[in-house]
Design an enzyme around this catalytic site. Structure first.
Site, mmCIF file in Angstrom:
data_model
loop_
_atom_site.group_PDB
_atom_site.id
_atom_site.type_symbol
_atom_site.label_atom_id
_atom_site.label_comp_id
_atom_site.label_asym_id
_atom_site.label_seq_id
_atom_site.Cartn_x
_atom_site.Cartn_y
_atom_site.Cartn_z
ATOM 1 N N SER A 102 0.791 -1.082 0.267
ATOM 2 C CA SER A 102 -0.326 -0.212 -0.321
ATOM 3 C C SER A 102 0.759 1.159 0.334
ATOM 4 O O SER A 102 1.442 1.889 -0.502
ATOM 5 C CB SER A 102 -0.702 0.058 1.433
ATOM 6 O OG SER A 102 -2.032 1.279 1.247
ATOM 7 N N ASP A 239 -2.605 6.535 -3.171
ATOM 8 C CA ASP A 239 -1.414 5.490 -3.020
ATOM 9 C C ASP A 239 -0.967 4.355 -3.772
ATOM 10 O O ASP A 239 -1.115 4.322 -5.097
ATOM 11 C CB ASP A 239 -1.726 5.182 -1.449
ATOM 12 C CG ASP A 239 -2.816 3.932 -1.996
ATOM 13 O OD1 ASP A 239 -3.519 4.050 -2.072
ATOM 14 O OD2 ASP A 239 -2.826 3.314 -0.197
ATOM 15 N N ASP A 241 -0.786 1.108 -3.604
ATOM 16 C CA ASP A 241 -2.178 0.317 -4.768
ATOM 17 C C ASP A 241 -2.981 0.742 -4.456
ATOM 18 O O ASP A 241 -4.700 0.301 -4.912
ATOM 19 C CB ASP A 241 -1.866 -0.772 -3.588
ATOM 20 C CG ASP A 241 -2.693 -0.581 -2.047
ATOM 21 O OD1 ASP A 241 -2.671 0.497 -1.412
ATOM 22 O OD2 ASP A 241 -3.232 -1.907 -1.705
ATOM 23 N N ASP A 243 -5.708 1.789 -3.512
ATOM 24 C CA ASP A 243 -7.386 1.218 -2.515
ATOM 25 C C ASP A 243 -7.724 3.075 -1.689
ATOM 26 O O ASP A 243 -8.708 2.884 -0.587
ATOM 27 C CB ASP A 243 -7.207 0.309 -1.430
ATOM 28 C CG ASP A 243 -6.453 0.781 -0.475
ATOM 29 O OD1 ASP A 243 -5.731 1.785 -0.700
ATOM 30 O OD2 ASP A 243 -5.849 -0.155 -0.089
#
Length: 444
Positions: A102, A239, A241, A243
């Protein structure tokens, strides 16, 4: 012994804490647990990753682990976490694996697991997987070994899904998107353009090493400058990843997850889509969000910190919107987890539909100054039962009244108590937080 799974999967320093051996064993155990729960067919798993260098190594280990346990693998390549969650359902898989840390720096990596339908695993299943790491196993041979296929149109499927969830074309909007040199580097600029916006992409050139490096949602200064420089209507920062997302208005002012939720809550309420007229947020959301929702007759339900707790409340109660101040926003009608690209599309769609600037839309919420002090303590339990701490908190709450808020929260991983105070003025919040921090320190 500490639990292997944290609030968002398994995470650690790649090749030291999160080794390929652990990744292989974890994937194999996950496949065995799922097969034990449903013996009607051979398990199928989808596997995606962010572009950090160690992802290549860990992807190979995860695929080996899954196939060694008899699961077939659909390899997605580099995609955002919410794309993997979506494709678990769209491809009718039994398991999803996302290899990402992340927003963490490049040397870290992580493994996130999704159950059928793209939902995060319940604690009980995670515990079974963890217990299975040490259990003796019989491995399949011959035709029982899993097979591997690539899914070349995985990104296109995800983008089509996002476009179908965008209620209004974005024509006329100019947006700068900071992709954090991460998993959204290709998908985000592409889908925003296909939705009709003029897109300027920055930090969208991942090399395996530069993910989250002075960019993305945790480092929005470059985005703020770029929005002003290009005369854009807004900026979006993801960010590593993707999400989550935070936004920047045309003047370069940061719009956080609380403000984004306020904008989307009013939009959904207007169309009758805000189930039970309720928004779900965590206890760390700003008091300004509470006051704004109260002013518009919208209920605000709070959960513990962590997007998994927001997700649990959304699923249990059938609510339509929830999220965190950090920019994890969940729209269960369209996604089973936080989706930064979907969130950004919905915000821009609201701008295009109303003709209002992001600053005007976000003005529905007045973000109160929020001060957080981490207090090292010898005994968190002693603080929790301290009469002196209870009295000090009561005194500050009485002083602030309805214009402020106090929250004391023990860290789940460290010997710390987090003291958070909100007040109309920063100096007031800081003075109260420092005062409480002193009492907490003495009580331990």
């Amino acid at each position: 012994m500490a639990r292997l799974f944290g609030t968002d999967g398994v995470r650690g320093l790649a090749n030291e804490e999160l080794t390929p051996e652990l990744a292989l064993s974890l994937a194999a155990s996950a496949a065995r647990v799922l097969a034990a729960h449903d013996r009607s067919h051979r398990p199928v798993a989808v596997v995606g990753r962010d572009p950090r260098a160690s992802g290549e190594m860990l992807e190979a280990a995860v695929v080996a682990g899954l196939t060694s346990a008899g699961a077939d693998v659909l390899r997605l390549g580099v995609l955002p976490t919410p794309a993997v969650a979506y494709l678990v359902g769209a491809l009718e898989a039994d398991l999803g694996v996302m290899i990402s840390a992340s927003h963490n720096p490049m040397p870290d990596n992580g493994i996130k697991l999704f159950a059928a339908g793209g939902h995060k695993l319940p604690d009980g299943i995670e515990d079974e997987i963890e217990a299975g790491l040490a259990a003796p196993v019989t491995r399949p041979t011959g035709i029982g070994v899993g097979r591997v296929k690539d899914v070349p149109d995985a990104g296109d499927r995800y983008i089509e899904h996002l476009l179908s969830a965008t209620p209004h074309p974005l024509a006329g909007l100019r947006v700068v998107v900071d992709c954090a040199n991460g998993a959204s580097s290709f998908a985000a600029p592409d889908v925003y353009r296909k939705a009709g916006a003029e897109v300027i992409a920055i930090h969208a050139d991942p090399d395996g090493v530069n993910i989250n490096e002075h960019c993305g949602s945790n480092h929005p200064d470059a985005l703020r400058a770029a929005v002003v420089e290009h005369g854009a209507d807004l900026g979006i920062a993801h960010d590593g990843d993707a999400d989550r997302c935070v936004a920047v208005d045309a003047a370069g002012e940061l719009i956080d997850g609380d403000q984004i939720m306020a904008v989307l809550a009013l939009a959904l309420a207007e169309t009758g889509e805000l189930t039970k007229n309720t928004l779900v947020a965590t206890v760390m959301s700003n008091l300004g969000l509470h006051l704004a929702m109260r002013a518009h007759d919208i209920n605000l339900v709070t959960t513990a910190v962590g997007d998994r707790y927001v997700l649990e409340e959304l699923r249990a109660s059938g609510f339509a919107l929830g999220g965190e101040q950090s920019g994890h926003v969940v729209l269960p009608a369209y996604a089973t987890t936080g989706d930064g690209l979907l969130t950004a599309l919905r915000v821009m769609s609201r701008m295009a539909a109303t003709g209002k600037s992001l600053a005007d839309l976000a003005a529905v919420m007045n973000r109160l100054p929020q001060v957080l002090v981490n207090v090292p303590v010898a005994d968190k339990a002693a603080v929790a039962v301290s009469a002196a701490v209870r009295d000090a908190v009561g005194a500050v709450e009485a002083e602030l009244g309805e214009e402020g808020r106090v929250l004391l929260r023990p860290s789940g991983t460290e010997q710390l108590v987090r003291v958070m105070v909100e007040a109309p003025a920063h100096d007031t919040a800081q003075a109260a937080a420092d005062r409480l921090a002193g009492v907490v320190s003495s009580a331990s």
